[in-house]
Write a protein that holds these residues in place. Structure first.
Motif: not given
Length: 691
Positions: A633-639, A669-673
């Protein structure tokens, strides 16, 4: 009106005389009334002016005050009291009824109850003030007395008025429509009226409320010959603009030694004015009219134009030519522009391509029904993604399935040019008025009236007072004359009063009583409500379109939403590809494990920032495209999610992001998020913690 009760008739006459002699602006009339004493506030003066306008004693053209048709009738009358009584009785319910009742009942309370019971129409007059106003005017006219014991009785003048039989005034009525007149002319039924033509002089006569030919016409035709059913054409600035019938018998006036026969009239306007130049050929052709008519000195036309006569006579053939050029005269009441709003027309739950829990949906639809049937516009307010826009589209599409609706998104740059309209160059580089997104809803391309509803998405983005302009007053039920003119020189008008007797014109934009504006607003932007004046807000019903609370969120709830999303199906744990209810493969497939992940995310975020199911749909589609083995969900949450936190206080942003980082059930991906959140919000990365 200012002054004591006994002098109200004199005060009315003074006000009409002042406007007749001074032609003041609205503000100047307010000042004049205040100068007369007995009033200390502009609001009180404005209420008195409103009364005079409603009685057609005065009229208003933009800011300029004029004498109304009833005002001229009062000025010309020999018996002012009797004329004022007739005017009030014509314009206000119950005047003559109350005068009759004063002979049988003597206290105000008795009269009030008897008046309500004797009226032909149902009224909601719980308080005595409606009866009191009428008694006061009857006293000022001199038809009713108030005794020392607070009882009322008719005066001798009032009794004389009651004993009078019907006057010839009853035979005067408004002119027939062009359709009716044309039918009468074609059928030659024997009831065809006589047609007259009045040439107006240059002494300031310009009102369509009366005619004023010279008494001595030098043609053998007398203005006294015009009967109540006869038709008088109205000619102005080279065009025939309409026609009239008499409102009452005329009176003789004298100016500079010349006698005129001044007669109040009912006026009916042509939908399209008829230039005299376009019909003069037919009106002077021997093919259409006999030589006897063309040579008659009372016939107003020659091949070069008009004869120099005060009053002329037209044969029915000449009148027919003018009517044919003027076209059929339509009122807004004559066209099918209103909708039949009823509860049965509102969409059912199954009509929505959305899922709503049963109980809040039923309550929400009850509120929407109440608002729409109570002549209210709607603002649907709720968190992002709760389905407000889709809800608005479904309601407008189902209820108004004739003219439909238009959808626009408000912007901070909106002005009255965008909403009401303004001048734009046409192909010949001439400036022409082009209606904006609001006015365009009330006319089709051929200028025929329309009733197309409007949906304004995110209305709070606009500066409401700046953007709505004159349309704001029209929403309040007023008729508004704008500063613009159409290509034919007519002022652009917005008819917000719902008066369907108005004539249809391309320069008029009639707001049907069943027209509705539906707007949407995010709960996140509720502080923007303070940018809306209370005068604006009270014209709308605010309907909450909510999202589930954290305690209501579950995988099963998300499944119910997915069932409404045509692109997506659920594959339950241990099963293969999903199928729809018809056994057909259906679009993208999200496995139930992915719905568990999304439910965990949604339940975690909701206490910090409420979001609706449309954002959950975006996340579900993203996971379905990834496949069950690569859920992230990293990308979808960012977007889709982090931008929804942008207007929150910094501490709330930190709490929301840390709650997501610390929920191990959310595939991240917690660090990226964490790094993206730090860069996006400008917050030190160390404040976002895990574990």
């Amino acid at each position: 009106m200012p002054g004591g009760v006994e002098s109200q008739d004199e005060t009315i006459l003074e006000a009409v005389n002042f406007v007749d002699s001074e032609s003041p602006t609205y503000e100047a009339l307010v000042s004049w009334i205040l100068e007369q004493g007995e009033m200390t506030s502009e609001e009180s003066a404005e209420r008195r002016i409103s009364f005079l306008k409603q009685a057609d004693l005065l009229s208003q053209n933009v800011e300029q005050m004029r004498v109304g048709s009833n005002g001229y009738q009062l000025l010309d009358a020999g018996d002012k009291q009797q004329a004022l009584y007739t005017i009030l009785d014509d314009e206000y319910l119950g005047i003559s009824t109350l005068l009759k009742l004063v002979d049988d009942y003597d206290t105000k309370e008795q009269l009030h109850q008897a008046l309500i019971e004797n009226l032909d129409q149902d009224v909601d007059w719980r308080e005595l003030h409606q009866t009191n106003h009428r008694l006061n005017y009857l006293r000022s006219i001199g038809y009713v007395d108030l005794h020392e014991d607070d009882t009322y009785a008719p005066t001798p003048a009032g009794r004389a008025r009651l004993s009078e039989t019907d006057t010839p005034d009853s035979q005067y009525s408004e002119p027939p429509t062009p359709t009716e007149l044309m039918s009468s002319i074609r059928d030659d039924s024997g009831t065809t009226p006589d047609f007259y033509w009045v040439n107006h002089d240059n002494t300031g006569h310009s009102s369509t409320n009366y005619i004023r030919p010279r008494l001595d016409t030098d043609t053998g035709v007398s203005p006294r010959d015009i009967g109540p059913s006869d038709i008088i054409f109205r000619y102005e600035d080279g065009e025939v603009i309409g026609y009239s019938t008499l409102r009452e018998p005329g009176t003789i006036t004298t100016e500079s030694g010349t006698e005129y026969y001044r007669t109040p009239v009912f006026f009916r306007e042509f939908s399209a004015s008829v230039p005299l130049s376009s019909v003069i050929g037919a009106l002077t052709s021997s093919e259409h009219l006999s030589e006897a008519v063309l040579e008659d000195p009372s016939y107003p036309f020659t091949e070069t134009g008009l004869r120099n006569i005060s009053l002329g006579v037209l044969p029915s053939g000449a009148a027919k030519t003018i009517f044919e050029m003027g076209g059929e005269l339509d009122r807004y009441a004559d066209v099918d522009v209103e909708l039949e709003l009823s509860a049965s027309q509102l969409p059912e739950k199954d009509d929505f391509d959305l899922h709503f829990p049963e109980e809040p949906f039923d309550a929400m639809m009850e509120e929407i029904e109440e608002a729409l049937l109570n002549d209210q516009h709607l603002i649907l307010i709720g968190p992002p993604g709760s389905g407000k826009t889709k809800l608005a589209q479904t309601i407008a599409g189902e209820v108004n399935n004739r003219d439909g609706y238009a959808l626009v998104t408000a912007t901070a740059d909106w002005s009255t040019f965008d909403t009401v309209g303004g001048y734009q160059p046409d192909r010949e580089a001439q400036l022409d008025f082009i209606p904006g997104v609001f006015l365009s809803r009330f006319q089709r391309s051929d200028a025929a009236p329309a009733n197309e509803w409007l949906i304004v998405d995110e209305i709070n983005r606009a500066n409401i007072d700046k953007a709505f302009g004159s349309f704001f007053s029209a929403l309040s039920g007023d008729d508004v004359t704008t500063a613009f003119k159409s290509s034919d020189g007519n002022e652009i008008e917005i008819l917000g009063s719902g008066d369907a007797d108005q004539i249809i014109r391309p320069s008029r934009y009639y707001i049907p009583k069943t027209w509705r504006l539906i707007a949407t607003m995010n709960t996140h932007d509720k502080m923007s409500l303070y940018d809306m004046s209370y005068a604006f807000m009270r014209r709308f019903a605010f309907i909450h379109v909510g999202a589930p609370d954290a305690g209501e969120i579950s995988t099963d709830l998300i499944k119910e939403y997915v069932s409404e999303w045509s692109q997506l199906s659920v594959s339950e744990k241990g099963s293969g590809d999903a199928e729809n209810e018809y056994g057909e493969e259906q679009g993208l497939v999200i496995h139930e494990d992915g719905l568990d992940d999304i439910a965990s995310f949604w339940e975690t975020l909701q206490p910090h920032r409420t979001i609706g199911p449309a954002i959950i749909r975006n996340l579900s589609l993203a996971l379905a495209r990834q496949g069950p083995d690569t859920a992230d969900l990293t990308g979808p949450l960012k977007m889709y999610v982090l931008p929804q936190l942008e207007d929150l206080p910094e501490n709330t942003q930190i709490d929301a992001i840390n709650a997501l980082l610390n929920n191990d059930e959310i595939p991240l991906a917690r660090e990226r998020f964490r790094r993206f959140a730090s860069d996006y919000f400008g917050i030190d990365r160390e404040r976002f913690t895990t574990g």
